[in-house]
Design a protein around this motif. Structure first.
Motif: not given
Length: 356
Positions: A109-111, A130, A132-133, A248, A272, A275-276, A279
């Motif tokens: 996941n992005a987060r 990602y 940012q993760t 994700a 989450h 956020q995915n 993107q």
């Protein structure tokens, strides 16, 4: 489940012996058993967002499963432990730490999820999708992408002139109440105006197929309803558009297949999936159903079908069912695919083994 399967298949192709750990008496246990893999059941439970009594129960289960996991690792004697996320991975990860084994986290996941955020304090490394993760994790991170089975990358372009528009609905193995309730009505609303008609394959979720089948009965939409799709790559190969949650793993498979999508991010703790989905949308690969409609719709739709949701989905589908637009979205999705993701993760596993 499927990231673990992809990693396991690649490890086996390189000569590794692989064992899997997951929830007992679950869908994943049936999938791994059916494929002849060495599978061991261990229980785990969510803590975040639960009552104090539920948290106490989850912690007791965690303690019991951690003891069992330590004994299991003693018997199996692995060189590396790979945790693919979720609370069920926590007992094995704790057991790996107690036995001094290298632990690799896989965070798609992005987060990062709560379990992986906590486990990162004891992990040797993490494979992420990602950049940012890495902000959420306390260990060395490498951007690899999500491990995806090779069959998804072998899917060709969709037939540009099919007789009907072919849609694939993926609400996850447990199904998505909002999608199950809203999609039959939304598809019926646009069916009369769609040249060639609509053909739908709808994964309803375990135990939900009959209810969804009843919702399509009598409509002018040709629909195949299944509880769980065994052959997702084959279903994606035949689809013009995929309607899906925004997990994700599923998004990585959609990109590997090079298919456009309309996403219904699951509401909840951490958001989450939103956020995915963002993107994907920002890359031109997908569109998102208006969050004001999705919101807490799974909790709200307990009676009649939520009509604003039906109208919103019908409107988005009318906009999307354009060959040129879908072709551009498909190309954008394909550009996000990472064909070497599984190889890179297994390379990382082998580097941890060699450094131990």
């Amino acid at each position: 489940m499927f990231p673990a399967l992809a990693i396991g298949e690649e490890l086996q192709s390189r000569g590794w012996e692989v064992s899997f750990v997951g929830r007992p008496a679950s869908l994943e246990s049936r999938v791994f058993d059916a494929r002849g893999y060495d599978f061991h059941g261990l229980s785990g439970g969510a803590i975040l967002g639960r009552s104090w009594m539920q948290k106490a129960g989850a912690l007791a289960t965690l303690a019991k499963s951690s003891v069992r996991a330590r004994a299991l690792l003693g018997r199996l004697r692995p060189q590396v432990v790979v945790a693919t996320g979720g609370y069920v991975s926590v007992p094995s990860a704790l057991a790996a730490k107690s036995r001094g084994l290298p632990l690799l986290l896989v965070e798609p996941n992005a987060r990062a999820g709560m379990a992986n955020r906590w486990l990162s304090r004891m992990a040797a490394a993490a494979a992420t999708s990602y950049e940012q993760t890495a902000e959420d994790l306390r260990c060395a991170c490498r951007v690899t992408g999500v491990p995806v089975r090779r069959r998804f990358f072998e899917i060709g372009r969709v037939d540009p002139h099919p007789r009907a528009w072919r849609l694939l609905v993926l609400g996850g193995s447990q199904g998505a109440l909002a999608m199950n309730r809203a999609l039959p009505g939304a598809l019926e609303a646009i069916a009369v105006s769609v040249e060639g008609g609509l053909e739908v394959v709808h994964q309803a979720g375990l135990g939900k197929a009959e209810e969804v089948r009843a919702s399509y009965r009598g409509l002018s939409v040709k629909a195949e309803i299944v509880e769980f799709l065994e052959d997702v790559p084959g279903a994606m190969a035949r689809a013009d558009l995929i309607l899906s949650r925004a997990g994700a793993i599923t998004l990585a498979e959609i990109c590997a297949a090079g298919r456009p999508s309309l996403l219904f991010p699951l509401p909840g703790v951490g958001r989450h999936q939103l956020q995915n989905a963002l993107q994907m949308r920002d890359s031109g690969a997908a569109e998102i159903v208006d969050q004001r409609m999705v919101g807490d719709v799974d909790q709200r739709m307990v009676g009649d079908v939520d009509q604003p949701m039906v109208a919103e989905v019908a409107s988005r589908l009318r906009e999307l069912l354009d060959r040129g637009r879908l072709a551009r979205m498909a190309e954008a999705a394909g550009s996000l695919a990472r064909p070497r993701s599984t190889d890179d993760i297994v390379d990382l596993v082998e580097s941890l083994r060699d450094a131990a």
